[in-house]
Scaffold this motif. Structure first.
Motif, PDB file in Angstrom:
ATOM      1  N   TRP A 132     -24.073  76.463 -32.374  1.00  0.00           N
ATOM      2  CA  TRP A 132     -25.389  75.868 -32.610  1.00  0.00           C
ATOM      3  C   TRP A 132     -25.569  74.532 -31.892  1.00  0.00           C
ATOM      4  N   SER A 133     -24.612  74.173 -31.021  1.00  0.00           N
ATOM      5  CA  SER A 133     -24.663  72.925 -30.242  1.00  0.00           C
ATOM      6  C   SER A 133     -24.664  71.676 -31.114  1.00  0.00           C
ATOM      7  N   ILE A 134     -24.207  71.796 -32.346  1.00  0.00           N
ATOM      8  CA  ILE A 134     -24.162  70.649 -33.253  1.00  0.00           C
ATOM      9  C   ILE A 134     -23.120  69.640 -32.783  1.00  0.00           C
ATOM     10  N   GLU A 147     -25.973  55.213 -21.397  1.00  0.00           N
ATOM     11  CA  GLU A 147     -25.041  55.899 -20.496  1.00  0.00           C
ATOM     12  C   GLU A 147     -25.531  57.282 -20.110  1.00  0.00           C
ATOM     13  N   MET A 148     -26.393  57.855 -20.959  1.00  0.00           N
ATOM     14  CA  MET A 148     -26.935  59.185 -20.713  1.00  0.00           C
ATOM     15  C   MET A 148     -28.436  59.176 -20.942  1.00  0.00           C
ATOM     16  N   SER A 149     -29.074  60.223 -20.461  1.00  0.00           N
ATOM     17  CA  SER A 149     -30.487  60.461 -20.717  1.00  0.00           C
ATOM     18  C   SER A 149     -30.582  61.745 -21.534  1.00  0.00           C
ATOM     19  N   LEU A 150     -31.720  62.009 -22.114  1.00  0.00           N
ATOM     20  CA  LEU A 150     -31.893  63.277 -22.817  1.00  0.00           C
ATOM     21  C   LEU A 150     -31.819  64.437 -21.832  1.00  0.00           C
ATOM     22  N   VAL A 151     -32.420  64.258 -20.654  1.00  0.00           N
ATOM     23  CA  VAL A 151     -32.448  65.317 -19.635  1.00  0.00           C
ATOM     24  C   VAL A 151     -31.798  64.810 -18.352  1.00  0.00           C
ATOM     25  N   GLY A 152     -30.919  65.610 -17.803  1.00  0.00           N
ATOM     26  CA  GLY A 152     -30.234  65.260 -16.568  1.00  0.00           C
ATOM     27  C   GLY A 152     -29.037  66.167 -16.372  1.00  0.00           C
ATOM     28  N   PRO A 153     -28.398  66.139 -15.221  1.00  0.00           N
ATOM     29  CA  PRO A 153     -27.200  66.958 -15.010  1.00  0.00           C
ATOM     30  C   PRO A 153     -26.132  66.637 -16.049  1.00  0.00           C
ATOM     31  N   VAL A 174     -27.721  60.336 -10.322  1.00  0.00           N
ATOM     32  CA  VAL A 174     -28.638  60.042 -11.420  1.00  0.00           C
ATOM     33  C   VAL A 174     -27.870  60.017 -12.735  1.00  0.00           C
ATOM     34  N   LYS A 175     -28.511  59.495 -13.754  1.00  0.00           N
ATOM     35  CA  LYS A 175     -27.898  59.418 -15.075  1.00  0.00           C
ATOM     36  C   LYS A 175     -27.726  60.830 -15.656  1.00  0.00           C
ATOM     37  N   PRO A 176     -26.574  61.141 -16.214  1.00  0.00           N
ATOM     38  CA  PRO A 176     -26.364  62.477 -16.795  1.00  0.00           C
ATOM     39  C   PRO A 176     -27.179  62.668 -18.064  1.00  0.00           C
ATOM     40  N   GLY A 177     -27.329  63.931 -18.461  1.00  0.00           N
ATOM     41  CA  GLY A 177     -28.159  64.223 -19.623  1.00  0.00           C
ATOM     42  C   GLY A 177     -27.485  65.106 -20.660  1.00  0.00           C
ATOM     43  N   ILE A 178     -28.115  65.204 -21.819  1.00  0.00           N
ATOM     44  CA  ILE A 178     -27.638  66.097 -22.878  1.00  0.00           C
ATOM     45  C   ILE A 178     -28.042  67.533 -22.568  1.00  0.00           C
ATOM     46  N   THR A 179     -29.253  67.690 -22.051  1.00  0.00           N
ATOM     47  CA  THR A 179     -29.731  69.025 -21.691  1.00  0.00           C
ATOM     48  C   THR A 179     -30.229  69.009 -20.253  1.00  0.00           C
ATOM     49  N   CYS A 180     -30.338  70.193 -19.671  1.00  0.00           N
ATOM     50  CA  CYS A 180     -30.764  70.307 -18.271  1.00  0.00           C
ATOM     51  C   CYS A 180     -31.303  71.716 -18.048  1.00  0.00           C
ATOM     52  N   VAL A 181     -31.685  72.011 -16.823  1.00  0.00           N
ATOM     53  CA  VAL A 181     -32.303  73.303 -16.534  1.00  0.00           C
ATOM     54  C   VAL A 181     -31.353  74.452 -16.833  1.00  0.00           C
ATOM     55  N   TRP A 182     -30.098  74.355 -16.370  1.00  0.00           N
ATOM     56  CA  TRP A 182     -29.194  75.489 -16.599  1.00  0.00           C
ATOM     57  C   TRP A 182     -28.724  75.584 -18.050  1.00  0.00           C
ATOM     58  N   ILE A 214     -38.451  70.694 -20.371  1.00  0.00           N
ATOM     59  CA  ILE A 214     -37.054  71.058 -20.611  1.00  0.00           C
ATOM     60  C   ILE A 214     -36.676  70.789 -22.063  1.00  0.00           C
ATOM     61  N   LEU A 215     -37.125  69.662 -22.599  1.00  0.00           N
ATOM     62  CA  LEU A 215     -36.822  69.342 -23.996  1.00  0.00           C
ATOM     63  C   LEU A 215     -37.423  70.377 -24.944  1.00  0.00           C
ATOM     64  N   LEU A 216     -38.661  70.791 -24.663  1.00  0.00           N
ATOM     65  CA  LEU A 216     -39.308  71.791 -25.519  1.00  0.00           C
ATOM     66  C   LEU A 216     -38.586  73.134 -25.436  1.00  0.00           C
ATOM     67  N   ARG A 217     -38.091  73.482 -24.264  1.00  0.00           N
ATOM     68  CA  ARG A 217     -37.379  74.752 -24.100  1.00  0.00           C
ATOM     69  C   ARG A 217     -35.951  74.697 -24.629  1.00  0.00           C
ATOM     70  N   THR A 218     -35.440  73.482 -24.848  1.00  0.00           N
ATOM     71  CA  THR A 218     -34.074  73.345 -25.361  1.00  0.00           C
ATOM     72  C   THR A 218     -33.963  73.871 -26.786  1.00  0.00           C
ATOM     73  N   VAL A 219     -34.991  73.673 -27.581  1.00  0.00           N
ATOM     74  CA  VAL A 219     -34.945  74.106 -28.992  1.00  0.00           C
ATOM     75  C   VAL A 219     -34.751  75.616 -29.105  1.00  0.00           C
ATOM     76  N   PRO A 220     -35.605  76.450 -28.486  1.00  0.00           N
ATOM     77  CA  PRO A 220     -35.357  77.895 -28.575  1.00  0.00           C
ATOM     78  C   PRO A 220     -34.071  78.325 -27.886  1.00  0.00           C
ATOM     79  N   ALA A 221     -33.644  77.585 -26.852  1.00  0.00           N
ATOM     80  CA  ALA A 221     -32.384  77.926 -26.178  1.00  0.00           C
ATOM     81  C   ALA A 221     -31.203  77.708 -27.107  1.00  0.00           C
ATOM     82  N   VAL A 222     -31.245  76.625 -27.880  1.00  0.00           N
ATOM     83  CA  VAL A 222     -30.179  76.349 -28.853  1.00  0.00           C
ATOM     84  C   VAL A 222     -30.178  77.399 -29.949  1.00  0.00           C
ATOM     85  N   LEU A 223     -31.361  77.737 -30.426  1.00  0.00           N
ATOM     86  CA  LEU A 223     -31.468  78.740 -31.493  1.00  0.00           C
ATOM     87  C   LEU A 223     -31.034  80.125 -31.008  1.00  0.00           C
TER      88      LEU A 223
END
Length: 229
Positions: A132-134, A147-153, A174-182, A214-223
């Motif tokens: 669940w990516s917790i 040190e990180m962004s919400l979105v980034g590699p 660039v600053k790394p992120g918690i979530t990204c396209v892949w 990307i942030l909006l799509r992260t929720v269904p991707a996690v679920l």
């Protein structure tokens, strides 16, 4: 934590001319970067408050079921090759890093990555947290610290960067992120070369709107939990 800095593309000593990327996030104005930072801080703070019961329950589960600390600080490589400590909820047993070499033959990932779908080092609770990516939620603290962004590699491990070529090192600009396209397109099921392509496309085509999408799509991707292991 080691103070060494991994070479970026600009600092590469390769004899070939390294590839370059222009525009997008690298050409963002000060105002655009401030807006991205404001988005990071606002959502990270809100998420920590809303998800605090989940974090507390996860921390208690880790503490009650396995020996060792709840938080696992791991050295990762950030913007411009600078190392930093990335926080995760511990999902493996304490001696997991020392055991890694014993399982290299089971690696299912491509490129410099190391991933095992049913990694025997993961604890039962850790398997649920990863599913669940917790386990990634403490990285919201890294976002608040800058040190990180919400979105980034995603930030790579130092040993992964040692195998990077000029193209792969462009991700470190660039600053790394918690979530990204892949991460929203299959996560660990996405081959390494495709991860790099997606990250570079994100950097060159960046806008605040793309971060929001990307942030909006992260929720269904996690679920959906595809590629979460």
């Amino acid at each position: 934590m080691r103070s060494r800095t991994v070479r970026t593309a600009a600092a590469s000593t390769d004899t070939t001319v390294p590839p370059r990327i222009n525009g997008g996030l690298l050409a963002a104005s000060r105002g655009q970067l401030l807006a991205k930072r404001a988005l990071d801080v606002t959502i990270a703070l809100s998420a920590l408050v809303v998800l605090s019961p989940v974090l507390l329950a996860a921390a208690c589960s880790i503490k009650l079921t396995s020996a060792g600390p709840v938080l696992y600080p791991q050295e990762r490589i950030g913007r411009d090759g600078r190392p930093f400590r990335m926080f995760k909820l511990r999902s493996m047993r304490l001696d997991a890093e020392r055991e890694r070499s014993s399982y290299l033959h089971l690696n299912e990932a491509t490129g410099p990555l190391f991933k095992i779908r049913n990694d025997p080092r993961i604890t039962p609770v850790g398997r649920v947290l990863r599913s669940w990516s917790i386990d990634e939620l403490p990285q919201l603290l890294n976002v608040l610290h800058g040190e990180m962004s919400l979105v980034g590699p995603r930030p790579p491990l130092p040993e992964e960067c040692e195998h990077y070529g000029p193209r792969e090192r462009l991700r470190l600009l660039v600053k790394p992120g918690i979530t990204c396209v892949w991460q929203i397109s299959g996560r660990s099921d996405v081959p390494f070369a495709e991860q790099v392509r997606m990250d570079l496309d994100y950097i060159t085509g960046w806008s605040l709107g793309s971060d929001l999408r990307i942030l909006l799509r992260t929720v269904p991707a996690v679920l959906g939990r595809q590629g979460a292991y």
